[in-house]
Motif scaffolding. Structure first.
Motif, PDB file in Angstrom:
ATOM      1  N   ASP A  21      -4.967   8.351   2.616  1.00 56.14           N
ATOM      2  CA  ASP A  21      -5.476   7.108   3.220  1.00 56.14           C
ATOM      3  C   ASP A  21      -6.960   7.242   3.547  1.00 56.14           C
ATOM      4  N   THR A  22      -7.706   7.835   2.608  1.00 52.55           N
ATOM      5  CA  THR A  22      -9.130   8.086   2.793  1.00 52.55           C
ATOM      6  C   THR A  22      -9.909   7.490   1.632  1.00 52.55           C
ATOM      7  N   GLU A  23     -11.053   6.905   1.939  1.00 52.78           N
ATOM      8  CA  GLU A  23     -11.903   6.337   0.897  1.00 52.78           C
ATOM      9  C   GLU A  23     -12.752   7.427   0.264  1.00 52.78           C
ATOM     10  N   LYS A  24     -12.744   7.458  -1.063  1.00 45.68           N
ATOM     11  CA  LYS A  24     -13.589   8.420  -1.773  1.00 45.68           C
ATOM     12  C   LYS A  24     -15.056   7.987  -1.763  1.00 45.68           C
ATOM     13  N   HIS A  25     -15.286   6.679  -1.891  1.00 50.88           N
ATOM     14  CA  HIS A  25     -16.644   6.154  -1.947  1.00 50.88           C
ATOM     15  C   HIS A  25     -17.000   5.483  -0.621  1.00 50.88           C
ATOM     16  N   GLY A  26     -18.206   5.730  -0.170  1.00 54.73           N
ATOM     17  CA  GLY A  26     -18.710   5.111   1.051  1.00 54.73           C
ATOM     18  C   GLY A  26     -20.184   4.817   0.919  1.00 54.73           C
ATOM     19  N   GLU A  53       0.808  -1.221   0.000  1.00 51.39           N
ATOM     20  CA  GLU A  53       0.000   0.000   0.000  1.00 51.39           C
ATOM     21  C   GLU A  53       0.841   1.272   0.000  1.00 51.39           C
ATOM     22  N   PHE A  75      -6.787  10.948  -2.676  1.00 51.33           N
ATOM     23  CA  PHE A  75      -7.437  10.197  -1.607  1.00 51.33           C
ATOM     24  C   PHE A  75      -6.530   9.061  -1.123  1.00 51.33           C
ATOM     25  N   ARG A  76      -5.787   8.444  -2.046  1.00 50.15           N
ATOM     26  CA  ARG A  76      -4.818   7.411  -1.640  1.00 50.15           C
ATOM     27  C   ARG A  76      -3.733   8.002  -0.744  1.00 50.15           C
ATOM     28  N   GLU A 122      -8.601  10.835  -7.188  1.00 42.25           N
ATOM     29  CA  GLU A 122      -8.507   9.481  -6.623  1.00 42.25           C
ATOM     30  C   GLU A 122      -7.117   9.222  -6.050  1.00 42.25           C
TER      31      GLU A 122
END
Length: 568
Positions: free
Chosen positions: A506-511, A465, A502-503, A499
């Motif tokens: 360390d955050t999710e774009k979609h939830g 990662e 967001f990596r 995108e």
């Protein structure tokens, strides 16, 4: 003011040709030898030494005043050197007074030094219009001038009247070297008219509240010395650097956070060009906000100095500016929790790339500037850390950076290009690849040893990662990604930059039931800020170059024999 020994200057009486004869003046100069053999023009003669002894007649018998035509300012060539020039045009009024016309006289005076030139020529005309049925037109071309100077022009016909004045005057101010019409003249080039520093900056926080500021910029062939300075309330540092054979510079400043009284740092790069030297050389400046790099407690300590109310206001404004410049979400869930995007510890990204071409290097620097200025990300780049790299050595520096990244939540970003693909193939047994820009760089090819360190760690799940792979789709392609990196997501920049960021966070774009967006980073919107616009311009410049030079990468490759000859 330059002296000209030969040039092409025209004085046109409708289709009038000129040959060349040197005539030089202290402040103004031009070269010309008119050909008086023109249809409809009689008894033409030229006199370069004007005097006040000319015939005066009664006002009723004197020709009327001439009229000014359009002026032209541009550049001409003298001895293969481009110089700023001015063309002066005037016309004769088509009336009966032309029957008494015996010639014309033109004075040009430089306002600052009062130096002047004068041209007097005698002739007569039989018709009120020239053979093309237009007003008789005179054009004095190729007058060498200086940028920013003002010139007074005076013209009158001969003979002069005994009463009154039939002369016409006007002033012409030559534009400065920032004007596109003359910025390519040698005089302006030697004043840095085309210099674009392309400044890139990066900040990193060290131990004991030390802040390292890295400043990278491009140099110009007409300036050998540059002064790089940073200034803010409470601090002022400057360093002088010498160009030598380099095309770019990297300068490092070590700052004490406790001495910074404001968020703004002014970075000034002052050149010393051939002509302006110490006086008048136009510097290039940028401002950066460094408050987001401070540890939270440092900000609170600074804010508490003075009245408590003033301290609270300072912290509030500082945090508001940080939110504006960094991350804001458009989804409802993020608006309810704005601290979700508030990063207490700045994220760090280690950039790996290949020096494919000077224009591609410019893209890398603009991309790093965008990450720093718009996204608040700390960038690790060899070009911006040349001092420490030179001290540690290439392999030790690379391994040290890798260990720092793996011991934190930070990332390594590989920007793929044709150079990355070619150098990976060389590591797999194909012919060695070395590019011209590798030879120009003081640290050489950094990608090949970096790939040798990364690939063994990439296969370990624990560090998978940490690595991100991307390419600029306008100037690169998916085929530029080496095979070992196909196992991870490949981001198209700048289309999928949001995108990618967001990596980094360390955050999710979609939830569940939501999609987050970051203001100014969505597709098609990154160029609305100054750093993003500079990145877009850099991408467009390299794209245009690739279209004009389809074999550009082959032209950038250097054979081993050429390298040996350069070493010898």
């Amino acid at each position: 003011m330059s002296f000209i020994d030969s040039c092409k200057t025209t004085m046109n009486l409708v289709g009038f040709f000129c040959s060349c004869l040197p005539v030089a003046f202290a402040a103004l100069s031009f070269l010309w030898m008119p050909d008086c053999a023109q249809s409809g023009l009689d008894s033409c003669a030229i006199n370069y030494n004007c005097t006040d002894e000319y015939k005066v007649v009664a006002r009723q018998r004197a020709p009327t005043a001439p009229e000014w035509g359009l002026d032209y300012v541009g550049i001409g060539v003298d001895h293969r050197v481009t110089v700023p020039i001015m063309n002066v045009t005037w016309m004769l009024k088509s009336d009966a007074s032309l029957q008494t016309l015996q010639g014309s006289q033109l004075h040009i005076i430089e306002k600052q030094t009062n130096q002047s030139v004068c041209v007097q020529f005698t002739y007569s005309v039989k018709q009120q219009l020239d053979p093309n049925f237009r007003k008789w037109t005179f054009s004095l071309s190729g007058l060498a001038v200086e940028p920013g100077r003002t010139y007074t022009l005076l013209a009158f016909n001969l003979p002069k009247p005994d009463v009154g004045d039939y002369a016409i005057t006007k002033q012409v101010t030559i534009p400065g070297c920032d004007d596109k019409r003359i910025q390519n003249s040698q005089m302006c080039l030697e004043n840095g008219s085309l210099w674009d520093a392309q400044v890139a900056t990066a900040l990193s926080v060290e131990k004991h509240q030390k802040l390292s500021l890295f400043v990278g910029f491009e140099v110009d062939e007409h300036s050998d010395i540059y002064q790089v300075s940073i200034q803010s309330d409470g601090i002022h540092f400057s360093k002088n650097v010498s160009k030598e054979n380099r095309t770019s510079f990297n300068v490092t400043f070590a700052l004490d956070v406790s001495k910074l009284l404001t968020c703004q740092l002014l970075i000034t790069i002052k050149p010393f060009f051939t002509r302006c030297k110490n006086d008048g050389c136009r510097p290039q400046q940028i401002k950066i906000n460094c408050c987001s790099y401070f540890p939270p407690r440092t900000t609170m300590i600074k804010g508490s100095v003075g009245l408590v109310f003033a301290g609270v206001c300072f912290v509030y404004l500082l945090r508001a500016a940080s939110y504006k410049d960094h991350v804001s979400a458009s989804s409802l869930a993020v608006k309810q929790q704005p601290q979700y995007f508030q990063v207490e510890e700045r994220k760090r990204v280690f950039i790996l790339y290949s020096l494919d071409h000077p224009l591609y290097k410019n893209i890398i620097l603009k991309f790093c500037a965008f990450l720093t200025a718009k996204c608040g990300t700390e960038v690790i780049l060899d070009l911006l850390d040349s001092t420490r790299l030179g001290t540690l050595g290439r392999l030790q520096w690379l391994d040290w950076q890798r260990e720092r990244i793996e011991g934190s939540s930070d990332k390594i970003l590989l920007l793929c290009s044709q150079g990355v693909r070619a150098k990976w193939r060389a590591m797999c047994g194909e012919k060695r690849v070395l590019l011209k820009e590798d030879l120009r760089s003081p640290v050489g090819d950094m990608l090949t040893p970096a790939l040798g360190l990364i690939v063994p760690h990439l296969v370990r799940h624990a560090s998978f990662e940490k690595y991100m792979v991307a390419y600029f789709e306008d100037v690169c392609s998916p085929e530029d990604v080496p095979p070992p990196f196909n196992v991870t997501v490949r981001y198209k920049l700048m289309k999928q930059f949001e995108e990618l960021f967001f990596r980094i966070l360390d955050t999710e774009k979609h939830g569940p039931g939501r999609v987050c967006h970051i203001e100014g980073l969505a597709e098609g919107g990154y160029h609305r800020c100054p750093s993003g616009r500079a990145l877009q311009e850099a991408l467009e410049a390299f794209r245009e170059y690739q279209l004009e030079h389809p074999r550009w990468f082959d032209e950038e490759r250097v054979e081993d024999l050429e390298v040996e000859e350069q070493v010898l």
